[in-house]
Every structure is written in structure tokens, then in C-alpha cells.
Design a protein around this motif. Structure first.
Motif, PDB file in Angstrom:
ATOM      1  N   ARG A   1      90.252 130.602  51.499  1.00 21.10           N
ATOM      2  CA  ARG A   1      90.534 129.569  50.500  1.00 21.10           C
ATOM      3  C   ARG A   1      90.570 130.109  49.074  1.00 21.10           C
ATOM      4  O   ARG A   1      91.087 129.447  48.174  1.00 21.10           O
ATOM      5  CB  ARG A   1      89.490 128.451  50.619  1.00 21.10           C
ATOM      6  N   LYS A   2      90.050 131.309  48.875  1.00 18.46           N
ATOM      7  CA  LYS A   2      90.069 131.916  47.547  1.00 18.46           C
ATOM      8  C   LYS A   2      91.389 132.673  47.361  1.00 18.46           C
ATOM      9  O   LYS A   2      91.814 133.408  48.257  1.00 18.46           O
ATOM     10  CB  LYS A   2      88.894 132.881  47.378  1.00 18.46           C
ATOM     11  N   PRO A   3      92.065 132.515  46.215  1.00 18.10           N
ATOM     12  CA  PRO A   3      93.312 133.248  45.991  1.00 18.10           C
ATOM     13  C   PRO A   3      93.109 134.760  46.096  1.00 18.10           C
ATOM     14  O   PRO A   3      92.113 135.303  45.617  1.00 18.10           O
ATOM     15  CB  PRO A   3      93.701 132.845  44.565  1.00 18.10           C
ATOM     16  N   VAL A   4      94.074 135.430  46.735  1.00 15.52           N
ATOM     17  CA  VAL A   4      94.018 136.874  46.967  1.00 15.52           C
ATOM     18  C   VAL A   4      95.169 137.534  46.227  1.00 15.52           C
ATOM     19  O   VAL A   4      96.341 137.176  46.435  1.00 15.52           O
ATOM     20  CB  VAL A   4      94.106 137.196  48.472  1.00 15.52           C
ATOM     21  N   ILE A   5      94.838 138.499  45.361  1.00 11.22           N
ATOM     22  CA  ILE A   5      95.851 139.249  44.606  1.00 11.22           C
ATOM     23  C   ILE A   5      95.872 140.677  45.122  1.00 11.22           C
ATOM     24  O   ILE A   5      94.856 141.377  45.079  1.00 11.22           O
ATOM     25  CB  ILE A   5      95.556 139.250  43.088  1.00 11.22           C
ATOM     26  N   ALA A   6      96.996 141.128  45.648  1.00  9.72           N
ATOM     27  CA  ALA A   6      97.131 142.496  46.151  1.00  9.72           C
ATOM     28  C   ALA A   6      97.637 143.395  45.039  1.00  9.72           C
ATOM     29  O   ALA A   6      98.634 143.082  44.370  1.00  9.72           O
ATOM     30  CB  ALA A   6      98.091 142.534  47.335  1.00  9.72           C
ATOM     31  N   ALA A   7      96.958 144.521  44.833  1.00 11.49           N
ATOM     32  CA  ALA A   7      97.365 145.538  43.867  1.00 11.49           C
ATOM     33  C   ALA A   7      97.806 146.765  44.653  1.00 11.49           C
ATOM     34  O   ALA A   7      96.971 147.440  45.271  1.00 11.49           O
ATOM     35  CB  ALA A   7      96.220 145.874  42.919  1.00 11.49           C
ATOM     36  N   VAL A   8      99.094 147.060  44.632  1.00  9.24           N
ATOM     37  CA  VAL A   8      99.666 148.080  45.514  1.00  9.24           C
ATOM     38  C   VAL A   8     100.118 149.295  44.719  1.00  9.24           C
ATOM     39  O   VAL A   8     100.883 149.175  43.760  1.00  9.24           O
ATOM     40  CB  VAL A   8     100.871 147.504  46.291  1.00  9.24           C
ATOM     41  N   SER A   9      99.658 150.467  45.156  1.00 10.35           N
ATOM     42  CA  SER A   9     100.132 151.747  44.623  1.00 10.35           C
ATOM     43  C   SER A   9     100.547 152.636  45.775  1.00 10.35           C
ATOM     44  O   SER A   9     100.019 152.506  46.887  1.00 10.35           O
ATOM     45  CB  SER A   9      99.030 152.436  43.812  1.00 10.35           C
ATOM     46  N   GLY A  10     101.483 153.530  45.526  1.00  9.81           N
ATOM     47  CA  GLY A  10     101.908 154.456  46.569  1.00  9.81           C
ATOM     48  C   GLY A  10     102.541 153.722  47.746  1.00  9.81           C
ATOM     49  O   GLY A  10     103.151 152.664  47.600  1.00  9.81           O
ATOM     50  N   TRP A  11     102.362 154.275  48.948  1.00  8.70           N
ATOM     51  CA  TRP A  11     103.018 153.729  50.133  1.00  8.70           C
ATOM     52  C   TRP A  11     102.333 152.466  50.635  1.00  8.70           C
ATOM     53  O   TRP A  11     101.111 152.377  50.678  1.00  8.70           O
ATOM     54  CB  TRP A  11     103.025 154.763  51.254  1.00  8.70           C
ATOM     55  N   CYS A  12     103.159 151.524  51.045  1.00 14.59           N
ATOM     56  CA  CYS A  12     102.711 150.296  51.715  1.00 14.59           C
ATOM     57  C   CYS A  12     103.681 150.087  52.873  1.00 14.59           C
ATOM     58  O   CYS A  12     104.799 149.605  52.678  1.00 14.59           O
ATOM     59  CB  CYS A  12     102.731 149.116  50.752  1.00 14.59           C
TER      60      CYS A  12
ATOM     61  N   ALA B   1      92.915 137.756  38.416  1.00 12.27           N
ATOM     62  CA  ALA B   1      91.836 137.140  39.193  1.00 12.27           C
ATOM     63  C   ALA B   1      90.828 136.452  38.287  1.00 12.27           C
ATOM     64  O   ALA B   1      90.346 135.353  38.591  1.00 12.27           O
ATOM     65  CB  ALA B   1      91.150 138.191  40.060  1.00 12.27           C
ATOM     66  N   GLU B   2      90.524 137.070  37.162  1.00 12.70           N
ATOM     67  CA  GLU B   2      89.585 136.459  36.213  1.00 12.70           C
ATOM     68  C   GLU B   2      90.167 135.191  35.607  1.00 12.70           C
ATOM     69  O   GLU B   2      89.449 134.198  35.408  1.00 12.70           O
ATOM     70  CB  GLU B   2      89.233 137.473  35.129  1.00 12.70           C
ATOM     71  N   ASP B   3      91.467 135.197  35.322  1.00  2.92           N
ATOM     72  CA  ASP B   3      92.119 133.989  34.802  1.00  2.92           C
ATOM     73  C   ASP B   3      92.033 132.847  35.818  1.00  2.92           C
ATOM     74  O   ASP B   3      91.764 131.693  35.458  1.00  2.92           O
ATOM     75  CB  ASP B   3      93.592 134.271  34.482  1.00  2.92           C
ATOM     76  N   ILE B   4      92.277 133.173  37.076  1.00  2.69           N
ATOM     77  CA  ILE B   4      92.188 132.160  38.130  1.00  2.69           C
ATOM     78  C   ILE B   4      90.755 131.639  38.242  1.00  2.69           C
ATOM     79  O   ILE B   4      90.523 130.431  38.388  1.00  2.69           O
ATOM     80  CB  ILE B   4      92.657 132.754  39.470  1.00  2.69           C
ATOM     81  N   ALA B   5      89.790 132.562  38.161  1.00  2.97           N
ATOM     82  CA  ALA B   5      88.391 132.203  38.354  1.00  2.97           C
ATOM     83  C   ALA B   5      87.860 131.275  37.252  1.00  2.97           C
ATOM     84  O   ALA B   5      86.836 130.608  37.451  1.00  2.97           O
ATOM     85  CB  ALA B   5      87.539 133.465  38.424  1.00  2.97           C
ATOM     86  N   LYS B   6      88.524 131.210  36.118  1.00  7.88           N
ATOM     87  CA  LYS B   6      88.091 130.335  35.028  1.00  7.88           C
ATOM     88  C   LYS B   6      88.413 128.866  35.305  1.00  7.88           C
ATOM     89  O   LYS B   6      87.855 127.969  34.661  1.00  7.88           O
ATOM     90  CB  LYS B   6      88.761 130.763  33.718  1.00  7.88           C
ATOM     91  N   ASN B   7      89.301 128.617  36.243  1.00 10.68           N
ATOM     92  CA  ASN B   7      89.728 127.251  36.542  1.00 10.68           C
ATOM     93  C   ASN B   7      88.773 126.598  37.547  1.00 10.68           C
ATOM     94  O   ASN B   7      88.009 127.287  38.229  1.00 10.68           O
ATOM     95  CB  ASN B   7      91.154 127.256  37.077  1.00 10.68           C
ATOM     96  N   PRO B   8      88.804 125.264  37.662  1.00 10.25           N
ATOM     97  CA  PRO B   8      87.897 124.579  38.598  1.00 10.25           C
ATOM     98  C   PRO B   8      88.115 125.090  40.023  1.00 10.25           C
ATOM     99  O   PRO B   8      89.231 124.977  40.553  1.00 10.25           O
ATOM    100  CB  PRO B   8      88.309 123.106  38.467  1.00 10.25           C
ATOM    101  N   PRO B   9      87.078 125.639  40.659  1.00 14.79           N
ATOM    102  CA  PRO B   9      87.285 126.317  41.943  1.00 14.79           C
ATOM    103  C   PRO B   9      87.811 125.415  43.046  1.00 14.79           C
ATOM    104  O   PRO B   9      88.675 125.836  43.825  1.00 14.79           O
ATOM    105  CB  PRO B   9      85.894 126.864  42.280  1.00 14.79           C
ATOM    106  N   LEU B  10      87.329 124.188  43.132  1.00 14.34           N
ATOM    107  CA  LEU B  10      87.800 123.307  44.199  1.00 14.34           C
ATOM    108  C   LEU B  10      89.253 122.896  43.980  1.00 14.34           C
ATOM    109  O   LEU B  10      89.993 122.691  44.948  1.00 14.34           O
ATOM    110  CB  LEU B  10      86.896 122.080  44.309  1.00 14.34           C
ATOM    111  N   VAL B  11      89.653 122.803  42.724  1.00 17.03           N
ATOM    112  CA  VAL B  11      91.052 122.469  42.435  1.00 17.03           C
ATOM    113  C   VAL B  11      91.952 123.641  42.801  1.00 17.03           C
ATOM    114  O   VAL B  11      93.029 123.456  43.398  1.00 17.03           O
ATOM    115  CB  VAL B  11      91.229 122.071  40.958  1.00 17.03           C
ATOM    116  N   VAL B  12      91.533 124.847  42.453  1.00 14.83           N
ATOM    117  CA  VAL B  12      92.316 126.035  42.829  1.00 14.83           C
ATOM    118  C   VAL B  12      92.455 126.110  44.346  1.00 14.83           C
ATOM    119  O   VAL B  12      93.552 126.347  44.869  1.00 14.83           O
ATOM    120  CB  VAL B  12      91.656 127.312  42.271  1.00 14.83           C
TER     121      VAL B  12
END
Length: 274
Positions: A110-121, A210-221
Motif C-alpha cells: 500500500r506504500k508507494p514504491v519508487i524504483a531507482a535504476v542504474s546500469g542493467w535492468c 519519496a520524502e515528498d510523498i511521505a509529507k502527504n496524509p498517509p491514508l489518503v496516499v
């Protein structure tokens, strides 16, 4: 749990958790430990009220080379060659669905997931980032839905999730060819939101988002994510069940055996359609 992990590292800074792929295979390849630990980690983060957003990244120069074929191949031995009967095929169906459920745990968190990709994926790495909510890349990132090159229909989620991210035309091109694309092309087709100069910069951008997202109301996110997934989740689940059944029926082949032998011998395969 974090102290017992082998393939993943979990750290928390305030309301943001950071999950890092560790391997232990080269290029953070996905072996038995990864498939076992991934759902445990994300289900725990899902229920942790102190976590409001998650950054997902890879250790070293590459995000992931995808499935650790030598490590996982032992469980497939009775299938390779194309003469497996109902028992082996049923066990293989269960195995596919277990791997699918591991990646689905990321999408269902339920928590937003941000993938940070470097090199091969590659391969399973693309399956994994397709289950994330947002994808960012460094300029050196390269992506490949490569399963077709090893005589496998991709079955862990790329074919089901990427159509809603990059569109049918781009997905079909990547899945039919198994070609590699660079970060600039990935941004152009919408696979990643933004491209940053290097690994340090993309990780900093992911943490900031992720920090920007975390500042918002968690249940609303969490509610926003739930609503956005309402139409997609059943379609993805249906597609995963279909491809797992398809692969259990049709994946065993001489071409699969040839792909494995060519991989181990580091040569180009010669596919015959058998």
C-alpha cells in the motif's frame, strides 16, 4: 527480519524505507533467496505504520541482471527437453505462480514504491520495476525484456503490467525482439519518468520524491494507490494466471533446452521451433 536477509537490505530514514538488491549473484541476479525474501520484506513494510514510501534500488553498478538461471535451473530440470508429464508440469505451474506472487507483493504494497535504476535492468528486473509505482533512471541505465531470447514467454508480470505503462506497441516491440533500450528511449516511451546524470543523482531524486510523498496524509496516499489499482489489479491477476498456465503447458521444448545449453556454453543459440 532485516538482520536475516541475504538478497535484500532494508534501511529506514524517517518515513522512507530503502530496499536494496544485494544479489548475492553477479549483477544482483535473482536466485532462490531473492524470491523467498522479496514478499516477506514488502509485506512487512506494507503493515509498518512508520513507513510512508519506499525506494527500491540495486547495489553496485547494475540494478539487476534478472533471473539467476543457473541457480534456479535445478527445479526446471524435469521440464527441459519437452517430454514432461502432468506431475512435473503441475509442479512447474506452482513454481511460476510462487515467483509471480513475490513480485505481486511489491505491487500490492500500500506504500508507494519508487524504483531507482542504474546500469542493467534485464528480464526479472523489468518485472520488478513494472510492479513499482514510479521509475527513475540514471543516464547509463539499460533495459531489456529478454525472455524471448532464452525461449521463454515472460511470465512474472512485464507482459501484464507494462502495457499500462508504455503502451501496447512499445511493449510488443520489446517483448518480440528482446532488444536492449537505453535510458533516453526508456524515458521517451514512458518506462521511466525522468533520467538523471548518474547513480548517485537518481538515488537522490528517488529519495526526494519519496520524502515528498511521505509529507502527504498517509491514508489518503494509500487510498489514491488503491483507486488507481482498482481496474488494473484484476486484469493483471487474470493475465498472470493465463501465462502461468500457458508456460506450464508449452514452455518445455527443445528450444528451451538449446537456450540453456547455449547460455552455459556462452554461445548463440540455434532455435528450430521444436
Amino acid at each position: 527480519m532485516a538482520d536475516d536477509l541475504v538478497s535484500l537490505q532494508v534501511k529506514q530514514s524517517g518515513p522512507v524505507a530503502e530496499v536494496t538488491l544485494l544479489g548475492p549473484g553477479k549483477g544482483n541476479s535473482m536466485g532462490p533467496d531473492f524470491w523467498r525474501e522479496l514478499p516477506l520484506v514488502f509485506r512487512e513494510l506494507d503493515t509498518d505504520p512508520a513507513v510512508r514510501a519506499i525506494v527500491l534500488t540495486g547495489s553496485g553498478r547494475n540494478f539487476s541482471y534478472g533471473l539467476d538461471l543457473p541457480a534456479m535451473m535445478g527445479g526446471w530440470a524435469e521440464l527441459i527437453g519437452g517430454e514432461a508429464l502432468a506431475g512435473p508440469r503441475s509442479r512447474f505451474l506452482d513454481e511460476i505462480r510462487r515467483l509471480q506472487a513475490s513480485v505481486t507483493a511489491v505491487a500490492e504494497c500500500r506504500k508507494p514504491v519508487i524504483a531507482a535504476v542504474s546500469g542493467w535492468c534485464i528480464g526479472g528486473g523489468v518485472d520488478l520495476i513494472a510492479a513499482a509505482d514510479v521509475r527513475l533512471a540514471s543516464a547509463d541505465a539499460k533495459f531489456s525484456v529478454r525472455e524471448v531470447k532464452v525461449a521463454i514467454v515472460a511470465d512474472i508480470g512485464s507482459l501484464q503490467r507494462l502495457s499500462g505503462i508504455i503502451g501496447e506497441g512499445h511493449l510488443r516491440e520489446l517483448a518480440f525482439t528482446g532488444k536492449d533500450i537505453d535510458a533516453a528511449r526508456a524515458e521517451k516511451i514512458g518506462l521511466v519518468n525522468d533520467v538523471h546524470p548518474d547513480q548517485e543523482a537518481v538515488l537522490a531524486a528517488a529519495r526526494s520524491l519519496a520524502e515528498d510523498i511521505a509529507k502527504n496524509p498517509p491514508l489518503v496516499v494509500q487510498g489514491v494507490k488503491d483507486v488507481l489499482d482498482h481496474d488494473r489489479a484484476p486484469r493483471v491477476a487474470d493475465g498472470l494466471r493465463y501465462v502461468s498456465t500457458w508456460n506450464a503447458a508449452f514452455l518445455p521444448s527443445k528450444d528451451l533446452a538449446e537456450a540453456v545449453q547455449a547460455f552455459l556454453a556462452r554461445r548463440d543459440p540455434d532455435f528450430t521451433g521444436e
